[in-house]
Structures are given as structure tokens and as C-alpha cells.
Design a protein around this motif. Structure first.
Motif, PDB file in Angstrom:
ATOM      1  N   TYR A 100       0.846  -1.203   0.000  1.00  0.00           N
ATOM      2  CA  TYR A 100       0.000   0.000   0.000  1.00  0.00           C
ATOM      3  C   TYR A 100       0.877   1.247   0.000  1.00  0.00           C
ATOM      4  N   ASP A 101       1.900   1.272   0.862  1.00  0.00           N
ATOM      5  CA  ASP A 101       2.802   2.427   0.930  1.00  0.00           C
ATOM      6  C   ASP A 101       3.520   2.631  -0.408  1.00  0.00           C
ATOM      7  N   MET A 102       3.926   1.535  -1.046  1.00  0.00           N
ATOM      8  CA  MET A 102       4.628   1.608  -2.318  1.00  0.00           C
ATOM      9  C   MET A 102       3.741   2.228  -3.391  1.00  0.00           C
ATOM     10  N   VAL A 103       2.488   1.753  -3.475  1.00  0.00           N
ATOM     11  CA  VAL A 103       1.553   2.263  -4.478  1.00  0.00           C
ATOM     12  C   VAL A 103       1.183   3.710  -4.178  1.00  0.00           C
ATOM     13  N   ASP A 104       1.107   4.048  -2.908  1.00  0.00           N
ATOM     14  CA  ASP A 104       0.659   5.379  -2.479  1.00  0.00           C
ATOM     15  C   ASP A 104       1.762   6.435  -2.545  1.00  0.00           C
ATOM     16  N   ASP A 105       2.997   5.994  -2.784  1.00  0.00           N
ATOM     17  CA  ASP A 105       4.143   6.909  -2.811  1.00  0.00           C
ATOM     18  C   ASP A 105       4.188   7.650  -4.154  1.00  0.00           C
ATOM     19  N   LEU A 106       3.955   8.953  -4.133  1.00  0.00           N
ATOM     20  CA  LEU A 106       3.901   9.749  -5.357  1.00  0.00           C
ATOM     21  C   LEU A 106       5.225   9.776  -6.104  1.00  0.00           C
ATOM     22  N   SER A 107       6.343   9.621  -5.371  1.00  0.00           N
ATOM     23  CA  SER A 107       7.664   9.709  -5.994  1.00  0.00           C
ATOM     24  C   SER A 107       7.939   8.536  -6.942  1.00  0.00           C
ATOM     25  N   SER A 108       7.170   7.451  -6.820  1.00  0.00           N
ATOM     26  CA  SER A 108       7.387   6.286  -7.693  1.00  0.00           C
ATOM     27  C   SER A 108       6.212   6.049  -8.639  1.00  0.00           C
ATOM     28  N   ASP A 109       5.442   7.114  -8.907  1.00  0.00           N
ATOM     29  CA  ASP A 109       4.264   6.975  -9.774  1.00  0.00           C
ATOM     30  C   ASP A 109       4.603   6.547 -11.192  1.00  0.00           C
ATOM     31  N   SER A 110       5.823   6.839 -11.644  1.00  0.00           N
ATOM     32  CA  SER A 110       6.198   6.424 -13.001  1.00  0.00           C
ATOM     33  C   SER A 110       6.468   4.928 -13.072  1.00  0.00           C
ATOM     34  N   ILE A 111       6.618   4.302 -11.904  1.00  0.00           N
ATOM     35  CA  ILE A 111       6.888   2.861 -11.831  1.00  0.00           C
ATOM     36  C   ILE A 111       5.638   2.094 -11.420  1.00  0.00           C
ATOM     37  N   ILE A 112       4.989   2.565 -10.365  1.00  0.00           N
ATOM     38  CA  ILE A 112       3.771   1.913  -9.853  1.00  0.00           C
ATOM     39  C   ILE A 112       2.885   2.978  -9.223  1.00  0.00           C
ATOM     40  N   SER A 113       1.583   2.862  -9.461  1.00  0.00           N
ATOM     41  CA  SER A 113       0.665   3.867  -8.907  1.00  0.00           C
ATOM     42  C   SER A 113      -0.755   3.331  -8.879  1.00  0.00           C
ATOM     43  N   TRP A 114      -1.629   4.121  -8.273  1.00  0.00           N
ATOM     44  CA  TRP A 114      -3.051   3.800  -8.321  1.00  0.00           C
ATOM     45  C   TRP A 114      -3.565   4.004  -9.742  1.00  0.00           C
TER      46      TRP A 114
END
Length: 305
Positions: free
Chosen positions: A22-36
Motif C-alpha cells: 500500500y505504501d509503495m503504491v501510495d508513494d507519489l515519488s514512484s508513480d512512473s513505476i507503480i501507482s493507483w
């Protein structure tokens, strides 16, 4: 870092996995890799290579590199995620929603419930083996199953009638509370009642059906079994047991379909990663060859001077 190799399957590792994802998906800094996803009801892995080389290795697992993806997809399955048919690496769980972190407690509760059911299944398996050992001598002397009458009534209904019959109380009966039943005489139960009960039923199948219809062994010293809807003088509750079993079969079918799609996604994901890594190796090798050629040409030039 989440180390899934320690206490694997424990409530702590379950909580750690789902909160970390959840923290990984919710982290805006990694949106280019994984996101909602746009709806916030699923997550998408946009860059599989970076996810594998960066996020997966750094945050999720402490396994060997070649097992990380298997473990990741295995835990997605365990936690009830499904592959969304969107042409993307998109995964969803009804309780994994952006902005509603509290819902992941429902996922944790579901996984723990599955662990409890697994433990109960193992208890029933051990009980079956022990019971079979006790009655083996009797069962080996019995005639073939097809010499007994057939019955099409549901297992819980037939079991209720057997337990509720006062003429066989010395062999099987309700417990004092009336919320469980006890097999008092395993050999006589196997020799007489079980065969009259059903012409196809034998000890392994009897225990299998107990487990299948939600019964559990509740006393280590007795052959005592219980189901919340198997109660003396409340025969109508047996219909709930039968209904629950039908729902369980439907859930198993859905789970099988979900696992199949998730398994296919895992293999495709691994193949894509392997192709990317292979391409990088080839590019690195080509670069090394080119640099070696440049150094050689430079050396030849110096020699000519």
C-alpha cells in the motif's frame, strides 16, 4: 525492508506485506513505476523493469533475486488480488483502495481466517489418519460398499439423523451441550452405522465430508466434532450448512479462475523481465566490445607513431 523469509505466513508477515505494498503504491515519488489507477480501486505497474530492479528488491522481499517475482505473485494471490483484464499490469482487491487505507485490515482478517481454516484442515487430516488406524482391523473385514443401500439425501441431513437417533447413543450421540456430536465407539461406528449411513462412505470420505461441510474437531481426547449450525433440536439449521457448502464451491471456482489468471500474469511478467535483462546484457556486451575496439585502435595508432 520486508523480510518474508522469517515467520512466513504469520499475522505479522501478512500485515507487513499488505502495508508495504500500500505504501509503495501510495508513494507519489514512484508513480512512473507503480501507482493507483485512475479509479483508485486498483494499482498498475507501469515500468516492470524498474519495479523489479528497484522497488521489489528494495522494499518487498529479502529472497534471492530469481524467486522474488514468484513470491510477490504468490502473496498477491494469498491476499486475494486479481489480475484486471486491461492490457496493463493492473491488479485489484475490493479492500485495496486509494485514500482508504483502513480497508486493508479486511484483507488481513481474510488471510488470517484462511490460515485458521488451513490449520483446522490439518487437524482433520491428522484425526482421520488416527481414526483409520483405530478401525483398520474392523474395516478390513467388512463386505464391499455396494452391498449396502444407497441414499441421495445430503450428507449433513443423514449425519443429523444418525446423531439424533437415541438407539445408537452408545456409538454416536450429541454432546451434553447439544452443540457438537461425539463418536463414542469408533469400531462399532465403522462396522455398522457408517455403512448403513451410506453405501459409498468410508472413513477418509467421511472425514473429507465433515471438513467440506464446515465441521471441526474440538476435543483432543474425544472424537468430538462441531459446526455452528449443527445443533440438537434445531434441524432446520442443517439447511444453512448445505447452503454454505454451495457458496463455498462457488467461491472455490472463482478463486481457481483468479489464481489461473494471476499465474498466467506472473509467467508473462517474468518473461518480460527476462527479455529486458537479456537485452541489457547484450547492450552491455556490445558496449564492452566497442570500447575494446576503440582501445585497440588507439593502441595501434600509438604504435604507428
Amino acid at each position: 525492508m520486508l523480510n518474508m523469509n522469517e515467520n512466513e505466513g504469520s499475522s505479522t508477515s501478512i500485515s507487513n506485506f499488505i502495508t508495504t505494498i500500500y505504501d509503495m503504491v501510495d508513494d507519489l515519488s514512484s508513480d512512473s513505476i507503480i501507482s493507483w489507477s485512475q479509479s483508485g480501486k486498483s494499482f498498475i505497474i507501469w515500468n516492470p523493469e524498474e519495479f523489479y530492479n528497484n522497488l521489489l528488491q528494495r522494499f518487498c522481499f529479502n529472497f534471492k533475486a530469481n524467486t522474488n517475482l514468484n513470491c510477490f505473485f504468490s502473496y498477491l494471490d494469498t491476499h486475494g488480488f486479481r489480475k484486471v483484464d486491461s492490457g496493463k499490469w493492473e491488479f485489484a482487491n475490493d479492500n485495496f483502495v486509494g485514500g482508504q487505507r483502513h480497508l486493508i485490515n479486511n484483507i488481513i482478517s481474510c488471510v488470517i481466517e484462511q490460515m485458521v481454516l488451513y490449520d483446522q484442515s490439518m487437524d482433520m487430516f491428522k484425526a482421520r489418519k488416527l481414526f483409520a488406524q483405530q478401525v483398520k482391523e474392523v474395516e478390513d473385514q467388512l463386505p464391499p460398499h455396494n452391498s449396502y443401500p444407497k441414499s441421495k439425501r445430503p450428507f449433513p441431513t443423514k449425519l443429523y439423523e444418525m446423531v439424533d437417533d437415541p438407539s445408537s447413543d452408545a456409538i454416536i450421540s450429541w454432546s451434553q451441550s447439544g452443540r457438537s456430536f461425539i463418536i463414542w465407539n469408533p469400531k462399532e461406528f465403522c462396522k455398522d452405522l457408517l455403512r448403513r449411513f451410506s453405501n459409498t462412505l468410508h472413513i477418509p470420505l467421511f472425514f473429507h465430508k465433515l471438513e467440506r461441510f464446515g465441521f471441526k474437531k474440538i476435543d483432543l481426547k474425544k472424537w468430538e466434532f462441531a459446526n455452528d449450525n449443527f445443533v440438537r433440536d434445531q434441524r432446520h439449521l442443517v439447511e444453512i450448512i448445505i447452503s454454505n457448502e454451495k457458496e463455498k464451491i462457488d467461491q472455490l471456482r472463482k478463486r481457481y479462475d483468479r489464481q489461473k489468471k494471476l499465474g498466467e500474469a506472473r509467467e508473462l511478467f517474468k518473461l518480460q523481465i527476462e527479455e529486458m535483462l537479456d537485452m541489457r546484457k547484450k547492450m552491455k556486451k556490445a558496449k564492452e566490445v566497442k570500447e575494446q575496439e576503440v582501445r585497440l585502435q588507439h593502441h595501434i595508432g600509438l604504435c604507428k607513431l
